[in-house]
Enzyme design. Structure first.
Site, mmCIF file in Angstrom:
data_model
loop_
_atom_site.group_PDB
_atom_site.id
_atom_site.type_symbol
_atom_site.label_atom_id
_atom_site.label_comp_id
_atom_site.label_asym_id
_atom_site.label_seq_id
_atom_site.Cartn_x
_atom_site.Cartn_y
_atom_site.Cartn_z
ATOM 1 N N TYR A 155 0.848 -1.206 0.000
ATOM 2 C CA TYR A 155 0.000 0.000 0.000
ATOM 3 C C TYR A 155 0.885 1.259 0.000
ATOM 4 C CZ TYR A 155 -4.355 2.603 0.573
ATOM 5 O OH TYR A 155 -5.432 3.442 0.379
ATOM 6 N N LYS A 162 -3.278 8.635 2.638
ATOM 7 C CA LYS A 162 -4.513 8.469 3.427
ATOM 8 C C LYS A 162 -4.341 9.056 4.828
ATOM 9 C CE LYS A 162 -7.257 6.319 0.472
ATOM 10 N NZ LYS A 162 -8.277 7.115 -0.243
HETATM 11 P P1 NAD Z 1 -12.621 3.176 -8.290
HETATM 12 O O1 NAD Z 1 -11.507 2.920 -9.243
HETATM 13 O O2 NAD Z 1 -13.942 2.671 -8.644
HETATM 14 O O3 NAD Z 1 -12.728 4.721 -7.955
HETATM 15 C C1 NAD Z 1 -11.615 5.569 -7.941
HETATM 16 C C2 NAD Z 1 -12.046 6.806 -8.685
HETATM 17 O O4 NAD Z 1 -11.038 7.786 -8.658
HETATM 18 C C3 NAD Z 1 -12.374 6.524 -10.163
HETATM 19 O O5 NAD Z 1 -13.678 6.936 -10.435
HETATM 20 C C4 NAD Z 1 -11.376 7.401 -10.895
HETATM 21 O O6 NAD Z 1 -11.904 7.925 -12.095
HETATM 22 C C5 NAD Z 1 -11.136 8.467 -9.863
HETATM 23 N N1 NAD Z 1 -9.905 9.234 -10.123
HETATM 24 C C6 NAD Z 1 -8.619 8.841 -10.096
HETATM 25 N N2 NAD Z 1 -7.806 9.852 -10.439
HETATM 26 C C7 NAD Z 1 -8.617 10.928 -10.682
HETATM 27 C C8 NAD Z 1 -8.395 12.264 -11.102
HETATM 28 N N3 NAD Z 1 -7.158 12.731 -11.360
HETATM 29 N N4 NAD Z 1 -9.461 13.086 -11.234
HETATM 30 C C9 NAD Z 1 -10.714 12.639 -11.002
HETATM 31 N N5 NAD Z 1 -10.988 11.376 -10.617
HETATM 32 C C10 NAD Z 1 -9.952 10.539 -10.459
HETATM 33 O O7 NAD Z 1 -12.106 2.584 -6.897
HETATM 34 P P2 NAD Z 1 -12.710 2.685 -5.412
HETATM 35 O O8 NAD Z 1 -12.099 1.553 -4.690
HETATM 36 O O9 NAD Z 1 -14.155 2.837 -5.461
HETATM 37 O O10 NAD Z 1 -12.040 4.024 -4.854
HETATM 38 C C11 NAD Z 1 -12.778 5.086 -4.282
HETATM 39 C C12 NAD Z 1 -12.112 5.567 -2.994
HETATM 40 O O11 NAD Z 1 -12.254 4.543 -2.020
HETATM 41 C C13 NAD Z 1 -10.634 5.849 -3.105
HETATM 42 O O12 NAD Z 1 -10.303 6.984 -2.317
HETATM 43 C C14 NAD Z 1 -10.014 4.629 -2.477
HETATM 44 O O13 NAD Z 1 -8.733 4.909 -1.964
HETATM 45 C C15 NAD Z 1 -11.018 4.350 -1.383
HETATM 46 N N6 NAD Z 1 -10.991 3.017 -0.787
HETATM 47 C C16 NAD Z 1 -11.023 1.902 -1.578
HETATM 48 C C17 NAD Z 1 -11.019 0.644 -0.973
HETATM 49 C C18 NAD Z 1 -11.009 -0.603 -1.806
HETATM 50 O O14 NAD Z 1 -10.615 -1.671 -1.304
HETATM 51 N N7 NAD Z 1 -11.461 -0.581 -3.049
HETATM 52 C C19 NAD Z 1 -10.978 0.531 0.422
HETATM 53 C C20 NAD Z 1 -10.968 1.696 1.189
HETATM 54 C C21 NAD Z 1 -10.964 2.938 0.573
HETATM 55 O O1 0WE Z 2 -7.089 2.913 -1.776
HETATM 56 C C1 0WE Z 2 -7.131 1.886 -2.408
HETATM 57 C C2 0WE Z 2 -6.778 1.896 -3.875
HETATM 58 C C3 0WE Z 2 -5.494 2.640 -4.065
HETATM 59 C C4 0WE Z 2 -4.915 2.678 -5.456
HETATM 60 C C5 0WE Z 2 -4.850 1.587 -6.302
HETATM 61 C C6 0WE Z 2 -4.235 1.708 -7.538
HETATM 62 C C7 0WE Z 2 -4.081 0.541 -8.467
HETATM 63 C C8 0WE Z 2 -3.929 0.974 -9.907
HETATM 64 C C9 0WE Z 2 -4.351 3.866 -5.872
HETATM 65 N N1 0WE Z 2 -3.733 4.000 -7.068
HETATM 66 C C10 0WE Z 2 -3.686 2.944 -7.900
HETATM 67 N N2 0WE Z 2 -3.021 3.113 -9.081
HETATM 68 C C11 0WE Z 2 -3.061 2.187 -10.062
HETATM 69 O O2 0WE Z 2 -2.404 2.362 -11.113
HETATM 70 N N3 0WE Z 2 -7.472 0.727 -1.756
HETATM 71 C C12 0WE Z 2 -7.722 0.780 -0.332
HETATM 72 C C13 0WE Z 2 -7.504 -0.609 -2.394
HETATM 73 C C14 0WE Z 2 -6.158 -1.221 -2.224
HETATM 74 O O3 0WE Z 2 -5.146 -0.893 -3.061
HETATM 75 C C15 0WE Z 2 -4.024 -1.577 -2.626
HETATM 76 C C16 0WE Z 2 -4.346 -2.334 -1.484
HETATM 77 C C17 0WE Z 2 -5.721 -2.108 -1.217
HETATM 78 C C18 0WE Z 2 -6.493 -2.684 -0.094
HETATM 79 C C19 0WE Z 2 -2.741 -1.552 -3.124
HETATM 80 C C20 0WE Z 2 -1.750 -2.324 -2.496
HETATM 81 C C21 0WE Z 2 -2.067 -3.076 -1.375
HETATM 82 C C22 0WE Z 2 -3.360 -3.095 -0.866
#
Ligand code: NAD
Ligand code: 0WE
Length: 263
Positions: A155, A162
């Site tokens: 991560y 974060k």
């Molecule tokens: P997702 O890929 O569906 O959403 C991420 C969004 O970020 C996308 O819609 C993408 O278009 C947008 N984005 C990235 N760069 C951007 C930019 N420059 N301008 C505008 N939009 C931009 O993935 P998600 O998991 O739904 O992520 C949403 C949030 O939830 C993120 O902050 C992520 O860190 C957080 N999150 C995700 C998880 C997980 O396990 N998926 C867990 C906890 C928190």
């Molecule tokens: O916040 C996130 C997503 C973060 C994320 C993931 C990517 C993958 C593709 C941000 N930037 C990128 N850029 C890319 O090019 N999560 C909480 C989901 C997540 O992402 C991980 C996790 C978990 C959980 C990445 C490494 C290890 C664990």
């Protein structure tokens, strides 16, 4: 719970997005919703999805660009006479930053991008929303992850971003509190979204989380959406500066099943 509230949601990419779970829950609860999309590649997808929830306002917004954030609120003010909430569900770091040893793979450039897109953009949206939210007891909400306080493999710099985002929830809560607005985050458990696809061993992480979490399972985007609806509603009028875990309880455990260990 959100009847007659005007809400901007930033971060829908597809139906798996956490922001999609939030949009669906909020529209079911009576909100008027506007969606942004990052670029033209996502536009069609987001418009089709949004229409299925009755959304009719779609605005392009790459949060790396101040002018696009400015334009978003200009477009919104043509449509609505005020704004009650902004949902920020955006996170990004260059892929190379999220695969390997922290010290080996972290670069100045990757650090800057991760913090700009994943943390500063929340402040930028709060600035942009200020005028339209004035006099409305508004709510700002962002999405975080446990990697802000605890380490896990890969991560990396996203954990720092974060941590910064969660600190900004507290500073923004004080700042926006003067105008009666609340600022909170949901720290979600792992979900298989676009941002999670391509992350090494994500499936293993999901099963590790499910087995260690008190509820013995992972969470859904619907559950994050319903918690977001609560935090954005007047039911949560006393809650600000909070990081609410929606993670099946994973964060409160230091050990899962002792059976997994060697004797
Ligand atoms: P997702 O890929 O569906 O959403 C991420 C969004 O970020 C996308 O819609 C993408 O278009 C947008 N984005 C990235 N760069 C951007 C930019 N420059 N301008 C505008 N939009 C931009 O993935 P998600 O998991 O739904 O992520 C949403 C949030 O939830 C993120 O902050 C992520 O860190 C957080 N999150 C995700 C998880 C997980 O396990 N998926 C867990 C906890 C928190
Ligand atoms: O916040 C996130 C997503 C973060 C994320 C993931 C990517 C993958 C593709 C941000 N930037 C990128 N850029 C890319 O090019 N999560 C909480 C989901 C997540 O992402 C991980 C996790 C978990 C959980 C990445 C490494 C290890 C664990």
């Amino acid at each position: 719970m959100l009847k007659n509230k005007n809400i901007l949601i930033v971060g829908v990419a597809n139906k798996h997005s956490i922001a999609a779970g939030i949009a669906e829950s909020m529209s079911k609860n009576g909100a008027n919703i506007a969606l942004t999309y990052q670029n033209e590649r996502l536009q069609g997808n987001v418009e089709k999805l949004g229409s299925s929830w009755g959304v009719d306002t779609f605005i392009p917004c790459d949060v790396a660009e101040d002018c696009q954030i400015e334009n978003t609120f200009k477009e919104l003010s043509n449509k609505w006479d005020g704004l009650d909430a902004v949902i920020h569900a955006v996170g990004f770091a260059p892929r190379e930053e999220l695969d390997g040893d922290f010290l080996d793979v972290t670069s100045r450039e990757g650090f800057n991008i991760a913090h700009d897109i994943s943390s500063y953009s929340f402040i930028a949206l709060a600035k942009g929303a200020k005028e339209m939210m004035s006099g409305r007891n508004g709510s700002l909400l962002t999405l975080s992850y446990l990697g802000s306080k605890m380490t896990l493999p890969n991560y990396n710099v996203m954990g720092l971003a974060k941590a910064s985002l969660e600190a900004s929830v507290r500073y923004l809560a004080v700042s926006a509190g003067k105008d009666g607005h609340r600022v909170n985050a949901i720290s979600a458990g792992p979900v298989k979204t676009l941002a999670a696809s391509g992350v090494k061993n994500f499936r293993k992480m999901l099963s590790y989380n499910a087995s260690r979490a008190p509820l013995g399972r992972n969470i859904t985007t619907k559950e994050v959406g319903d918690a977001a609806t609560f935090l954005t509603s007047d039911m949560a009028s006393g809650i600000s500066g909070e990081i609410l875990y929606v993670d099946a309880g994973f964060n409160i455990t230091a050990m899962g099943s002792i059976e997994e260990a060697e004797s």
